[in-house]
Design a protein around this motif. Structure first.
Motif, PDB file in Angstrom:
ATOM      1  N   SER A   1      88.605 -46.616  40.615  1.00 57.95           N
ATOM      2  CA  SER A   1      88.101 -45.287  40.966  1.00 57.95           C
ATOM      3  C   SER A   1      86.574 -45.272  41.003  1.00 57.95           C
ATOM      4  O   SER A   1      85.917 -45.524  39.999  1.00 57.95           O
ATOM      5  N   ASP A   2      86.012 -44.934  42.152  1.00 58.34           N
ATOM      6  CA  ASP A   2      84.561 -44.798  42.262  1.00 58.34           C
ATOM      7  C   ASP A   2      84.047 -43.676  41.375  1.00 58.34           C
ATOM      8  O   ASP A   2      82.955 -43.761  40.806  1.00 58.34           O
ATOM      9  N   GLU A   3      84.842 -42.590  41.268  1.00 54.81           N
ATOM     10  CA  GLU A   3      84.428 -41.443  40.459  1.00 54.81           C
ATOM     11  C   GLU A   3      84.364 -41.824  38.974  1.00 54.81           C
ATOM     12  O   GLU A   3      83.453 -41.412  38.252  1.00 54.81           O
ATOM     13  N   ALA A   4      85.336 -42.607  38.521  1.00 50.86           N
ATOM     14  CA  ALA A   4      85.314 -43.062  37.133  1.00 50.86           C
ATOM     15  C   ALA A   4      84.123 -43.974  36.883  1.00 50.86           C
ATOM     16  O   ALA A   4      83.450 -43.878  35.847  1.00 50.86           O
ATOM     17  N   LEU A   5      83.838 -44.856  37.819  1.00 47.84           N
ATOM     18  CA  LEU A   5      82.707 -45.766  37.661  1.00 47.84           C
ATOM     19  C   LEU A   5      81.391 -45.004  37.572  1.00 47.84           C
ATOM     20  O   LEU A   5      80.479 -45.404  36.835  1.00 47.84           O
ATOM     21  N   ALA A   6      81.276 -43.899  38.293  1.00 50.29           N
ATOM     22  CA  ALA A   6      80.060 -43.086  38.217  1.00 50.29           C
ATOM     23  C   ALA A   6      79.874 -42.527  36.816  1.00 50.29           C
ATOM     24  O   ALA A   6      78.752 -42.486  36.290  1.00 50.29           O
ATOM     25  N   VAL A   7      80.976 -42.106  36.199  1.00 46.91           N
ATOM     26  CA  VAL A   7      80.906 -41.600  34.822  1.00 46.91           C
ATOM     27  C   VAL A   7      80.505 -42.724  33.874  1.00 46.91           C
ATOM     28  O   VAL A   7      79.650 -42.545  32.998  1.00 46.91           O
ATOM     29  N   ALA A   8      81.115 -43.879  34.034  1.00 49.42           N
ATOM     30  CA  ALA A   8      80.794 -45.021  33.168  1.00 49.42           C
ATOM     31  C   ALA A   8      79.332 -45.431  33.309  1.00 49.42           C
ATOM     32  O   ALA A   8      78.674 -45.772  32.314  1.00 49.42           O
ATOM     33  N   ARG A   9      78.806 -45.407  34.530  1.00 50.43           N
ATOM     34  CA  ARG A   9      77.399 -45.772  34.735  1.00 50.43           C
ATOM     35  C   ARG A   9      76.474 -44.797  34.024  1.00 50.43           C
ATOM     36  O   ARG A   9      75.484 -45.200  33.402  1.00 50.43           O
ATOM     37  N   ASP A  10      76.786 -43.506  34.113  1.00 47.55           N
ATOM     38  CA  ASP A  10      75.974 -42.508  33.416  1.00 47.55           C
ATOM     39  C   ASP A  10      76.018 -42.737  31.906  1.00 47.55           C
ATOM     40  O   ASP A  10      74.987 -42.653  31.222  1.00 47.55           O
ATOM     41  N   ASN A  11      77.207 -43.022  31.400  1.00 46.13           N
ATOM     42  CA  ASN A  11      77.331 -43.245  29.954  1.00 46.13           C
ATOM     43  C   ASN A  11      76.565 -44.487  29.511  1.00 46.13           C
ATOM     44  O   ASN A  11      75.900 -44.479  28.472  1.00 46.13           O
ATOM     45  N   ALA A  12      76.656 -45.544  30.287  1.00 44.20           N
ATOM     46  CA  ALA A  12      75.935 -46.769  29.944  1.00 44.20           C
ATOM     47  C   ALA A  12      74.429 -46.507  29.921  1.00 44.20           C
ATOM     48  O   ALA A  12      73.716 -46.975  29.023  1.00 44.20           O
ATOM     49  N   ALA A  13      73.947 -45.741  30.892  1.00 46.64           N
ATOM     50  CA  ALA A  13      72.520 -45.441  30.957  1.00 46.64           C
ATOM     51  C   ALA A  13      72.077 -44.589  29.777  1.00 46.64           C
ATOM     52  O   ALA A  13      71.056 -44.872  29.135  1.00 46.64           O
ATOM     53  N   HIS A  14      72.839 -43.555  29.472  1.00 52.42           N
ATOM     54  CA  HIS A  14      72.459 -42.647  28.387  1.00 52.42           C
ATOM     55  C   HIS A  14      72.508 -43.320  27.019  1.00 52.42           C
ATOM     56  O   HIS A  14      71.777 -42.929  26.103  1.00 52.42           O
ATOM     57  N   LEU A  15      73.359 -44.342  26.890  1.00 54.54           N
ATOM     58  CA  LEU A  15      73.469 -45.062  25.625  1.00 54.54           C
ATOM     59  C   LEU A  15      72.510 -46.246  25.542  1.00 54.54           C
ATOM     60  O   LEU A  15      72.494 -46.964  24.541  1.00 54.54           O
ATOM     61  N   GLY A  16      71.738 -46.455  26.606  1.00 53.96           N
ATOM     62  CA  GLY A  16      70.801 -47.572  26.614  1.00 53.96           C
ATOM     63  C   GLY A  16      71.470 -48.924  26.746  1.00 53.96           C
ATOM     64  O   GLY A  16      70.905 -49.944  26.319  1.00 53.96           O
ATOM     65  N   LEU A  17      72.662 -48.943  27.354  1.00 55.58           N
ATOM     66  CA  LEU A  17      73.435 -50.189  27.451  1.00 55.58           C
ATOM     67  C   LEU A  17      73.555 -50.704  28.883  1.00 55.58           C
ATOM     68  O   LEU A  17      74.236 -51.709  29.118  1.00 55.58           O
ATOM     69  N   ALA A  18      72.898 -50.050  29.825  1.00 60.40           N
ATOM     70  CA  ALA A  18      73.049 -50.442  31.225  1.00 60.40           C
ATOM     71  C   ALA A  18      72.583 -51.867  31.479  1.00 60.40           C
ATOM     72  O   ALA A  18      73.109 -52.557  32.364  1.00 60.40           O
ATOM     73  N   GLY A  19      71.616 -52.337  30.708  1.00 59.10           N
ATOM     74  CA  GLY A  19      71.106 -53.685  30.894  1.00 59.10           C
ATOM     75  C   GLY A  19      72.072 -54.778  30.470  1.00 59.10           C
ATOM     76  O   GLY A  19      71.905 -55.940  30.838  1.00 59.10           O
ATOM     77  N   ARG A  20      73.077 -54.411  29.692  1.00 60.13           N
ATOM     78  CA  ARG A  20      74.066 -55.399  29.236  1.00 60.13           C
ATOM     79  C   ARG A  20      75.454 -55.108  29.790  1.00 60.13           C
ATOM     80  O   ARG A  20      76.430 -55.684  29.335  1.00 60.13           O
ATOM     81  N   CYS A  21      75.521 -54.214  30.773  1.00 61.71           N
ATOM     82  CA  CYS A  21      76.827 -53.764  31.252  1.00 61.71           C
ATOM     83  C   CYS A  21      76.823 -53.659  32.772  1.00 61.71           C
ATOM     84  O   CYS A  21      76.049 -52.894  33.345  1.00 61.71           O
TER      85      CYS A  21
END
Length: 289
Positions: free
Chosen positions: A147-167
């Motif tokens: 799901s593209d919509e689910a991935l958008a939520v996951a990307r936002d969560n990774a960014a807000h948690l400061g984990l986007a660089g490892r995910c």
């Protein structure tokens, strides 16, 4: 006449009780806190603080939506999971305490300093993957979802948690298309509810949760039939998998993974004593499948 925090909480609780909702005390508190921009401590230490007209209107909107069986997580747009706070909406399954058992199983099997590669299949909001990465600072992860919509939520969560660089997050159909033997850990919380059972569920789930994340086919096992061989294919030799299951699926899911070649297959229970997570390993002598 103004309404105080404690009055708002009491009235909200009674209103949700009258609507026949389960957990009215907690739901009422969460909605009051959000509407009044207050904390739990505020209600205890400053119970007679008055709500503004805008806050009262917001609370009325929240309570009306809850009476219509919209989940609190969707009303507020967030849900706590493990030790992190996640953004959620109708495009992802609301994270549940049961799923924390998957995180717990992985953390118990690894050390904080381990340089792990983690794959989470059906990543949804990112709950499992991000909770593990938050506890394992040397780890990196890949989350896959159709799901593209689910991935958008996951990307936002990774960014807000400061984990986007490892995910990294990727659109895909389970592990299809991924190279073999890449990951130390593979996790998944696949859809496992039998199709005919979905219509019997509470409206919070039946109406508001994405069907894609619920429907496990006629017997609830469709996803596991695909996942068992795919997970064993993408695990490194000696790698660990942990998948959530329904309370009555232990024997069937264990058999599927054993048939796929998994070793040390076992099931751990949740806090209610129900079978919840099937774990196992890929043979350390196996280079690929």
């Amino acid at each position: 006449m103004t309404t105080t925090l404690v009055q708002a909480w009491g009235a909200a609780r009674k209103r949700l009780e009258a609507a026949g909702l389960s957990g009215p005390v907690i739901d009422a508190r969460l909605l009051v806190e959000a509407a009044a921009e207050a904390t739990r401590m505020d209600i205890v230490t400053d119970p007679y603080r008055a709500l503004s007209a805008e806050q009262e209107a917001r609370l009325e909107d929240y309570l009306s939506r809850r009476e219509r069986r919209e989940p609190v997580s969707h009303i507020l747009g967030r849900k706590g999971f493990w030790k992190i706070m996640l953004q959620v909406n109708a495009n992802v399954l609301t994270p549940r305490p049961d799923t924390e058992c998957v995180v717990d199983a992985v953390l118990k099997a690894t050390a904080e300093t381990d340089r792990l590669s983690i794959l989470d299949l059906g990543v949804g909001s990112g709950a499992i993957l991000l909770a593990i990465l938050a506890e394992r600072p040397a780890a990196k992860g890949l989350g896959v979802d159709v799901s593209d919509e689910a991935l958008a939520v996951a990307r936002d969560n990774a960014a807000h948690l400061g984990l986007a660089g490892r995910c990294a997050l990727l659109r895909g159909d389970w592990a299809e298309g991924l190279a073999e033997a890449q990951f130390d850990i593979v996790t998944a919380n696949p859809p496992y509810i039998a199709t005919e059972v979905i219509e019997t569920l509470e409206p919070e789930v039946r109406v508001h949760e994405p069907r894609l994340a619920l429907d496990g086919g006629p017997d609830g096992l469709d996803a596991y039939r695909r996942l068992a061989p795919e997970i064993l294919r993408v695990l490194k030799p000696g790698g660990l998998f942990a998948v959530e299951i329904g309370y009555d699926q232990k024997a069937a899911v264990e058999a599927l993974f054993q048939a796929a070649g998994a070793l040390e297959v076992r099931t751990e229970q949740d806090l209610a004593g129900l079978d919840r997570v099937v774990l196992g390993k890929k043979s350390p002598l196996e280079s690929g499948r």
